[in-house]
Scaffold this motif. Structure first.
Motif, mmCIF file in Angstrom:
data_model
loop_
_atom_site.group_PDB
_atom_site.id
_atom_site.type_symbol
_atom_site.label_atom_id
_atom_site.label_comp_id
_atom_site.label_asym_id
_atom_site.label_seq_id
_atom_site.Cartn_x
_atom_site.Cartn_y
_atom_site.Cartn_z
ATOM 1 N N PRO A 6 88.018 67.075 -5.325
ATOM 2 C CA PRO A 6 87.020 66.240 -5.607
ATOM 3 C C PRO A 6 86.001 67.453 -5.795
ATOM 4 O O PRO A 6 85.906 68.391 -5.206
ATOM 5 C CB PRO A 6 86.761 65.263 -4.449
ATOM 6 C CG PRO A 6 88.000 65.181 -3.735
ATOM 7 C CD PRO A 6 88.920 66.389 -3.766
ATOM 8 N N ALA A 7 84.991 66.957 -6.813
ATOM 9 C CA ALA A 7 84.028 67.843 -7.343
ATOM 10 C C ALA A 7 83.006 67.760 -6.070
ATOM 11 O O ALA A 7 82.269 68.568 -6.306
ATOM 12 C CB ALA A 7 83.601 67.361 -8.790
ATOM 13 N N SER A 8 82.538 66.590 -5.493
ATOM 14 C CA SER A 8 81.599 66.672 -4.507
ATOM 15 C C SER A 8 81.774 67.621 -3.455
ATOM 16 O O SER A 8 82.896 67.672 -3.080
ATOM 17 C CB SER A 8 81.263 65.173 -4.148
ATOM 18 O OG SER A 8 82.584 64.808 -3.524
ATOM 19 N N SER A 9 80.696 68.255 -2.979
ATOM 20 C CA SER A 9 80.821 69.008 -1.911
ATOM 21 C C SER A 9 80.471 68.340 -0.497
ATOM 22 O O SER A 9 79.797 67.371 -0.496
ATOM 23 C CB SER A 9 79.745 70.353 -2.051
ATOM 24 O OG SER A 9 78.437 69.743 -1.980
ATOM 25 N N PRO A 10 81.137 68.867 0.699
ATOM 26 C CA PRO A 10 81.112 68.087 1.805
ATOM 27 C C PRO A 10 79.382 68.453 2.317
ATOM 28 O O PRO A 10 79.000 69.495 2.101
ATOM 29 C CB PRO A 10 81.918 68.955 2.653
ATOM 30 C CG PRO A 10 82.891 69.585 2.099
ATOM 31 C CD PRO A 10 82.473 69.690 0.613
ATOM 32 N N ALA A 11 79.186 67.279 3.024
ATOM 33 C CA ALA A 11 77.613 67.341 3.321
ATOM 34 C C ALA A 11 77.630 68.170 4.888
ATOM 35 O O ALA A 11 76.441 68.881 5.028
ATOM 36 C CB ALA A 11 77.190 65.861 3.810
ATOM 37 N N THR A 12 78.811 68.322 5.553
ATOM 38 C CA THR A 12 78.694 68.737 6.783
ATOM 39 C C THR A 12 79.045 70.167 6.980
ATOM 40 O O THR A 12 78.835 70.723 8.148
ATOM 41 C CB THR A 12 79.380 67.881 7.847
ATOM 42 O OG1 THR A 12 80.795 67.837 7.347
ATOM 43 C CG2 THR A 12 78.742 66.341 7.982
ATOM 44 N N PHE A 13 79.573 70.778 5.823
ATOM 45 C CA PHE A 13 80.071 72.181 6.328
ATOM 46 C C PHE A 13 80.510 72.824 4.619
ATOM 47 O O PHE A 13 80.314 72.174 3.861
ATOM 48 C CB PHE A 13 81.470 72.102 7.117
ATOM 49 C CG PHE A 13 82.555 71.825 6.106
ATOM 50 C CD1 PHE A 13 83.547 72.576 5.490
ATOM 51 C CD2 PHE A 13 82.954 70.315 6.199
ATOM 52 C CE1 PHE A 13 84.528 72.071 4.761
ATOM 53 C CE2 PHE A 13 84.334 69.841 5.403
ATOM 54 C CZ PHE A 13 84.807 70.848 4.669
ATOM 55 N N GLU A 14 80.392 74.142 4.764
ATOM 56 C CA GLU A 14 80.737 74.934 3.626
ATOM 57 C C GLU A 14 81.981 76.042 3.985
ATOM 58 O O GLU A 14 81.574 76.455 5.248
ATOM 59 C CB GLU A 14 79.712 75.546 3.023
ATOM 60 C CG GLU A 14 78.794 74.517 2.275
ATOM 61 C CD GLU A 14 77.832 75.298 1.490
ATOM 62 O OE1 GLU A 14 78.090 76.327 0.819
ATOM 63 O OE2 GLU A 14 76.711 74.842 1.470
ATOM 64 N N ILE A 15 83.006 76.693 3.306
ATOM 65 C CA ILE A 15 83.644 77.699 3.613
ATOM 66 C C ILE A 15 83.260 78.782 2.926
ATOM 67 O O ILE A 15 83.310 78.819 1.437
ATOM 68 C CB ILE A 15 85.085 77.254 3.343
ATOM 69 C CG1 ILE A 15 85.614 75.901 4.144
ATOM 70 C CG2 ILE A 15 86.150 78.506 3.497
ATOM 71 C CD1 ILE A 15 85.614 76.523 5.554
#
Length: 257
Positions: A6-15
């Protein structure tokens, strides 16, 4: 098979990628009792030498027939020195399996840094090199302008140490870089404390209890040559076929021979 995310990024974390500065323990023996004694000798009176640094255990220097290693005991041994063993590399399959069972991770891509030899001469340039950003300035030297009494200890982490007054017997001066003592040096001086073999010790009056560069040391039990005892001297580490050794060279000071 192609997998679309999915193109949307998670709201709670990033790698993200991260670089972690490590210190390395180059294990040369599986005798943990001997290791414990030598660690206590070198670091037992320097409680702030490490600062909870992550540690990789390097096993490539062990002999091919080296025995098993109790990694749980090794990890427990290192923690009081404020290092956090997290990884291991360079061991035999059995050693690596034992390390993984003790909770360490394999780090085959970790590299132990070593000073690169300086080139004899610069290669000719056929065209102008592109401009590069200037490197970040190194930390300035730690300057001490008062005499150090017996029992006092100064550690210049990541930089040089300059002492403008006497280092009395029983005092200790430690630096990751060079040590300059513009007065009598009568206590202990340990330069290149984190393995910098290019570090040097300079003193206007060399009368030490102990001098050390990158872990190679000499104590007062082995008297210094007459030509440097009590004289302006520099101490450096020189590699040789029988191992590294400390070399002391007189410094010519204006007004003295």
């Amino acid at each position: 098979m192609t997998v679309a995310l999915p193109a949307s990024s998670p709201a709670t974390f990033e790698i993200k990628s991260a670089n972690l500065p490590l210190v390395a323990l180059l294990l040369k023996s599986t005798d943990l009792a001997a290791l414990a004694r030598e660690l206590a000798t070198r670091f037992g009176d320097i409680p702030d030498f490490f600062d909870n640094d992550p540690l990789v255990i390097e096993l490539s220097s062990l002999a091919a027939d080296a025995g098993a290693i109790d990694f749980a005991a090794l990890v427990a041994m290192m923690r009081p020195y404020r290092v956090a063993p997290i990884a291991v590399r360079g061991g035999s399959p059995a050693q690596m399996a034992a390390a993984l069972a003790a909770g360490l991770v394999a780090a085959p891509d970790a590299r132990v840094s070593a000073p690169a030899p300086a080139p004899e001469r610069a290669a000719p340039k056929s065209r102008a090199a592109p401009a590069e950003a200037p490197p970040a300035p190194a930390p300035g030297a730690l300057v001490i302008d008062k005499p150090l009494r017996s029992g006092q200890q100064v550690y210049a982490r990541g930089r040089d140490l300059v002492v403008l007054a006497m280092v009395n017997p029983g005092a200790e001066v430690i630096a990751d870089g060079h040590i300059h003592v513009y007065a009598p040096l009568r206590g202990k001086a340990m330069a290149g404390a984190r393995g910098n073999a290019d570090a040097r010790i300079f003193s206007l009056c060399l009368e030490p209890e102990l001098i050390s560069i990158a872990g190679i040391y000499r104590t007062s039990e082995n008297p210094l040559p007459d030509g440097v005892w009590g004289q302006p001297t520099q101490v450096r580490l020189v590699p040789g076929p029988e191992g590294d050794k400390l070399v002391m060279d007189p410094i010519k000071v204006s007004g003295k021979a």
